[in-house]
Motif scaffolding. Structure first.
Motif, mmCIF file in Angstrom:
data_model
loop_
_atom_site.group_PDB
_atom_site.id
_atom_site.type_symbol
_atom_site.label_atom_id
_atom_site.label_comp_id
_atom_site.label_asym_id
_atom_site.label_seq_id
_atom_site.Cartn_x
_atom_site.Cartn_y
_atom_site.Cartn_z
ATOM 1 N N GLU A 154 2.078 3.023 11.547
ATOM 2 C CA GLU A 154 2.557 1.588 11.048
ATOM 3 C C GLU A 154 1.969 0.701 11.890
ATOM 4 O O GLU A 154 1.938 0.498 13.162
ATOM 5 C CB GLU A 154 4.370 1.536 11.269
ATOM 6 C CG GLU A 154 4.834 0.095 10.689
ATOM 7 C CD GLU A 154 4.648 -0.221 9.617
ATOM 8 O OE1 GLU A 154 3.825 -0.968 9.111
ATOM 9 O OE2 GLU A 154 5.306 0.757 8.525
ATOM 10 N N SER A 156 2.316 -2.887 10.664
ATOM 11 C CA SER A 156 3.042 -4.208 10.187
ATOM 12 C C SER A 156 3.899 -4.572 11.142
ATOM 13 O O SER A 156 4.929 -4.059 11.625
ATOM 14 C CB SER A 156 3.460 -4.226 8.789
ATOM 15 O OG SER A 156 4.092 -5.269 8.446
ATOM 16 N N LYS A 180 -3.378 -9.904 5.681
ATOM 17 C CA LYS A 180 -2.474 -9.219 4.824
ATOM 18 C C LYS A 180 -2.906 -8.281 4.048
ATOM 19 O O LYS A 180 -3.522 -8.233 2.962
ATOM 20 C CB LYS A 180 -1.967 -10.310 4.119
ATOM 21 C CG LYS A 180 -0.531 -10.004 3.409
ATOM 22 C CD LYS A 180 0.071 -11.146 2.361
ATOM 23 C CE LYS A 180 1.188 -11.102 1.916
ATOM 24 N NZ LYS A 180 1.710 -12.069 1.130
ATOM 25 N N LYS A 182 -2.601 -3.342 3.513
ATOM 26 C CA LYS A 182 -1.750 -2.183 3.906
ATOM 27 C C LYS A 182 -1.652 -1.667 5.407
ATOM 28 O O LYS A 182 -0.652 -1.776 6.078
ATOM 29 C CB LYS A 182 -2.105 -0.953 3.043
ATOM 30 C CG LYS A 182 -1.166 0.159 3.273
ATOM 31 C CD LYS A 182 -1.683 1.263 2.332
ATOM 32 C CE LYS A 182 -0.706 2.709 2.568
ATOM 33 N NZ LYS A 182 -1.308 3.672 1.928
ATOM 34 N N ASN A 185 -1.385 -6.655 8.969
ATOM 35 C CA ASN A 185 -0.120 -7.576 9.324
ATOM 36 C C ASN A 185 0.438 -7.292 10.543
ATOM 37 O O ASN A 185 1.466 -7.289 11.011
ATOM 38 C CB ASN A 185 0.987 -7.215 8.398
ATOM 39 C CG ASN A 185 0.823 -7.532 6.949
ATOM 40 O OD1 ASN A 185 0.399 -8.789 6.491
ATOM 41 N ND2 ASN A 185 0.879 -6.508 5.911
#
Length: 291
Positions: A154, A156, A180, A182, A185
């Motif tokens: 992860e 983001s 922005k 996958k 972020n």
């Protein structure tokens, strides 16, 4: 601790590419063709280019290797690039760096047709990458994104610290991971040789991308528990216990940092194998764009 296995992931990607190439051939479409230009006799460069040629064979690509002598002039190399730019049979090509000192690397990279620049170094492609437009992402950053994606790391909302600001790794990684997308972020801090209180910054990092070029620079007391470590560094150090007389180490003290990490790339076998795999992926993309 989960090892981010670049060797296995790269093999998976090559297998996926080979299946796509088989489909292209079965449908009567063009076989992707990658060319590489190498000037001089730098041992590491020759080894790397030969590995690219072998990788092309493995996935069913056509490949061309253009070897030029050390004394090749800048004008002669520019002429060679001009020929490759207009050769419709060649989908993408790379000029292996470093070049001899009498040749201006930036001038050479600028001469490559952006549509064939599968290394992603041309300013046109760098600009598109920065604007998050479809383009060729240079192979090492592209490979890092792919590793993070395939291991479901992860990003983001995470704090990413990038160590190093090179045009090849540090700068593009800082841009890509903040975008922005996958695998993005993130909130990104880029650190370099002038950064003060570096340890205070790395201790805040959820993810560290180490591309600073200093062997075992990142120590265990510089990272927090459950950090994700992407080690881009690779340095040869003497080791008489090895048959070849050396071993490869990264920018991270793997033995100690791995005890605190949730995910970590090994050196060798982490980011390195991904680079060639993503170069092949860019070449396939270049071929598909033309059809």
């Amino acid at each position: 601790m989960i090892l981010l296995d670049g060797k296995k992931t790269a093999a998976d990607i090559k297998e996926e590419i080979s299946l796509e190439v088989r489909d292209l051939k079965n449908n009567g479409k063009k076989t992707p063709h990658l060319a590489a230009v190498i000037v001089g006799n730098d041992g590491a460069s020759i080894t790397y280019v030969n590995a690219k040629v072998k990788a092309c064979e493995r996935v069913g690509f056509e490949s061309s290797l253009i070897r030029l002598p050390e004394e090749t002039t800048e004008e002669e190399l520019l002429n060679e690039i001009a020929v490759l730019n207009v050769d419709n049979n060649i989908d993408g090509f790379i000029v292996q760096l470093p070049l001899p000192k009498h040749i201006n690397e930036q001038k050479i990279l600028m001469a490559v047709d952006p549509d064939k620049d599968v290394d992603g170094f041309h300013p046109t492609n760098v600009g598109k990458m920065a604007l998050n437009l479809p383009t060729f992402i240079s192979a090492t950053p592209f490979g890092i994104l792919e590793l993070l994606d395939r291991y479901n790391v992860e990003t983001s909302g995470k704090h990413v610290v990038v160590l190093g600001r090179s045009h090849i790794v540090g700068s593009p990684m800082s841009i890509l991971l903040s975008q922005k997308r996958k695998i993005g972020n993130a909130t990104v801090t880029m650190c370099h040789s002038r950064t003060q209180n570096l340890k205070d910054i790395t201790l805040q990092a959820d993810i560290i991308v180490a591309a600073i070029g200093i062997p075992e620079f990142v120590k265990a007391d510089m990272v927090k528990d459950n950090v994700t470590i992407i080690d881009v560094g690779i340095t040869r150090v003497g080791d008489t216990s090895k048959k070849n007389g050396y071993r490869l180490i990264g920018d991270v003290d793997f033995n100690e940092v791995s005890k605190k990490a949730a995910y970590i790339t090994p050196v060798p076998g982490g980011v390195g194998p991904m680079t060639i795999a993503m170069l092949l992926k860019n070449t396939l993309l270049a071929c598909e764009r033309k059809s």
